[in-house]
Design a protein around this motif. Structure first.
Motif, short mmCIF file in Angstrom:
data_model
loop_
_atom_site.label_atom_id
_atom_site.label_comp_id
_atom_site.label_asym_id
_atom_site.label_seq_id
_atom_site.Cartn_x
_atom_site.Cartn_y
_atom_site.Cartn_z
N ILE A 246 91.84 30.17 12.99
CA ILE A 246 90.63 30.83 12.48
C ILE A 246 89.41 30.32 13.23
CG2 ILE A 246 89.16 31.15 10.45
CD1 ILE A 246 91.69 31.03 8.74
N ALA A 247 89.34 29.01 13.44
CA ALA A 247 88.23 28.44 14.21
C ALA A 247 88.23 28.97 15.64
CB ALA A 247 88.32 26.91 14.21
N LEU A 248 89.42 29.15 16.21
CA LEU A 248 89.51 29.70 17.56
C LEU A 248 89.12 31.17 17.60
CD1 LEU A 248 92.85 28.00 18.66
CD2 LEU A 248 90.58 27.59 19.67
N ARG A 249 89.49 31.90 16.55
CA ARG A 249 89.17 33.33 16.50
C ARG A 249 87.67 33.57 16.54
NH1 ARG A 249 89.99 37.21 11.18
NH2 ARG A 249 89.30 39.17 12.14
N TYR A 250 86.91 32.71 15.83
CA TYR A 250 85.46 32.86 15.79
C TYR A 250 84.76 32.11 16.92
CZ TYR A 250 85.90 35.02 11.19
OH TYR A 250 86.21 35.87 10.16
N ASP A 251 85.56 31.57 17.86
CA ASP A 251 85.04 30.85 19.02
C ASP A 251 84.23 29.62 18.63
OD1 ASP A 251 86.18 32.63 20.91
OD2 ASP A 251 84.53 34.04 20.58
N TYR A 252 84.59 29.00 17.50
CA TYR A 252 83.98 27.73 17.12
C TYR A 252 84.51 26.61 18.00
CZ TYR A 252 82.45 30.09 12.82
OH TYR A 252 81.87 30.94 11.91
N ILE A 253 85.70 26.83 18.56
CA ILE A 253 86.31 25.91 19.52
C ILE A 253 86.71 26.74 20.72
CG2 ILE A 253 88.09 24.15 19.88
CD1 ILE A 253 88.51 24.16 16.84
N ASP A 254 86.61 26.17 21.91
CA ASP A 254 86.97 26.87 23.14
C ASP A 254 88.50 26.89 23.30
OD1 ASP A 254 87.31 27.88 25.68
OD2 ASP A 254 85.91 26.50 26.65
N ILE A 255 89.08 28.07 23.34
CA ILE A 255 90.53 28.18 23.47
C ILE A 255 91.01 27.54 24.77
CG2 ILE A 255 90.31 30.49 24.48
CD1 ILE A 255 93.28 29.10 22.41
N ASN A 256 90.22 27.61 25.81
CA ASN A 256 90.63 27.02 27.09
C ASN A 256 90.72 25.50 26.98
OD1 ASN A 256 90.72 29.51 28.60
ND2 ASN A 256 88.48 29.51 28.54
N ASP A 257 89.82 24.90 26.22
CA ASP A 257 89.86 23.45 25.99
C ASP A 257 91.14 23.07 25.25
OD1 ASP A 257 89.15 20.78 25.77
OD2 ASP A 257 87.93 21.09 23.99
N VAL A 258 91.50 23.86 24.23
CA VAL A 258 92.70 23.58 23.44
C VAL A 258 93.95 23.71 24.31
CG1 VAL A 258 94.12 24.36 21.50
CG2 VAL A 258 91.62 24.26 21.27
N VAL A 259 94.03 24.79 25.06
CA VAL A 259 95.21 25.03 25.91
C VAL A 259 95.36 23.94 26.96
CG1 VAL A 259 96.15 26.56 27.69
CG2 VAL A 259 95.30 27.51 25.54
N GLU A 260 94.27 23.61 27.64
CA GLU A 260 94.34 22.60 28.69
C GLU A 260 94.70 21.23 28.13
OE1 GLU A 260 94.42 23.08 31.95
OE2 GLU A 260 94.40 25.19 31.35
N PHE A 261 94.15 20.90 26.96
CA PHE A 261 94.47 19.62 26.35
C PHE A 261 95.96 19.55 26.00
CE2 PHE A 261 95.27 17.04 22.61
CZ PHE A 261 94.74 15.82 23.01
N LEU A 262 96.48 20.58 25.37
CA LEU A 262 97.89 20.57 24.98
C LEU A 262 98.80 20.49 26.20
CD1 LEU A 262 97.87 23.21 22.10
CD2 LEU A 262 98.03 20.72 21.88
N LYS A 263 98.42 21.15 27.27
CA LYS A 263 99.24 21.13 28.49
C LYS A 263 99.16 19.78 29.20
CE LYS A 263 98.87 24.73 31.20
NZ LYS A 263 98.26 25.89 31.92
N ALA A 264 97.98 19.17 29.19
CA ALA A 264 97.77 17.97 30.01
C ALA A 264 97.93 16.66 29.25
CB ALA A 264 96.37 18.03 30.65
#
Length: 206
Positions: free
Chosen positions: A140-158
């Protein structure tokens, strides 16, 4: 009870033996173990409930775990109360949200709280002692762009430790998250009592 002929029992036993042999052959090829990225999304009920089922499973197996709730606020829930009262040594629990966006009506505050929740989530995921981290309603936070999805994806990958499971719940999961996930389940809504005028009830919703 319906009578079963001996030849039917024999036929069933042979069929099941073949099925077991085929299943064992498939299972013999599944030797890898890894920390999974797990997404529960969709309009149907049960996304968080299923995720908490895995958290309690970890607790039962003496696996250290943690929960960060991104949206839910101060309202008491059965899962949180049970974990804080009985299993706080096994599972850290952080309720970082202040309620749904239509309740707070303060976008800047919502963004601030979501950012703080994400920082706590990263801290918990980085800790290799945590075998599973649940990010409840982060979608939900990602849907409203309260958090950057790219930041989440890169963190999980790295930065996610190799053997740590991360579970992310909430409807409308971003495609970028679905793309990197190992397991994605979409809950489908068929019927819901809310549509018939029944409010959320203790033991079912919270």
């Amino acid at each position: 009870m319906t009578d079963v002929k001996p030849e039917d029992l024999d036929r069933h036993s042979m069929k099941m033996a073949k099925k077991k042999a085929a299943r064992d052959k498939i299972m013999a090829t599944k030797t890898d173990k890894k920390g999974l990225i797990i997404v529960h999304t969709g309009k149907g009920k049960g996304k968080s409930s299923a995720a908490f089922g895995m958290i309690f499973r970890c607790i039962a197996h003496d696996m250290k775990c943690a929960v960060v709730q991104f949206i839910k606020g101060g309202m008491s829930t059965g899962e949180r109360d049970l974990i804080l009262n009985k299993f706080s040594d096994a599972c850290e629990f952080y309720t970082m949200g202040e309620g749904f966006t239509w309740e707070t009506q303060d976008k800047s505050r919502d963004i601030e709280m979501a950012a703080a929740a994400w920082e706590k989530a990263k801290e918990l995921i980085r800790d290799p002692a945590n075998k599973m981290v649940l990010l409840d309603e982060i979608n939900i936070a990602l849907r409203y762009d309260y958090i950057d999805i790219n930041d989440v994806v890169e963190f999980l990958k790295a930065e996610k430790p190799e053997m740590t499971h991360v579970v992310l719940t909430g409807r409308n999961a971003k495609e970028e998250l679905i793309e990197i996930a190992d397991l994605v389940t979409e809950m489908e809504l068929i019927k819901h009592p809310f549509r018939s005028g029944v409010k959320a009830q203790i033991g079912v919703e919270f």
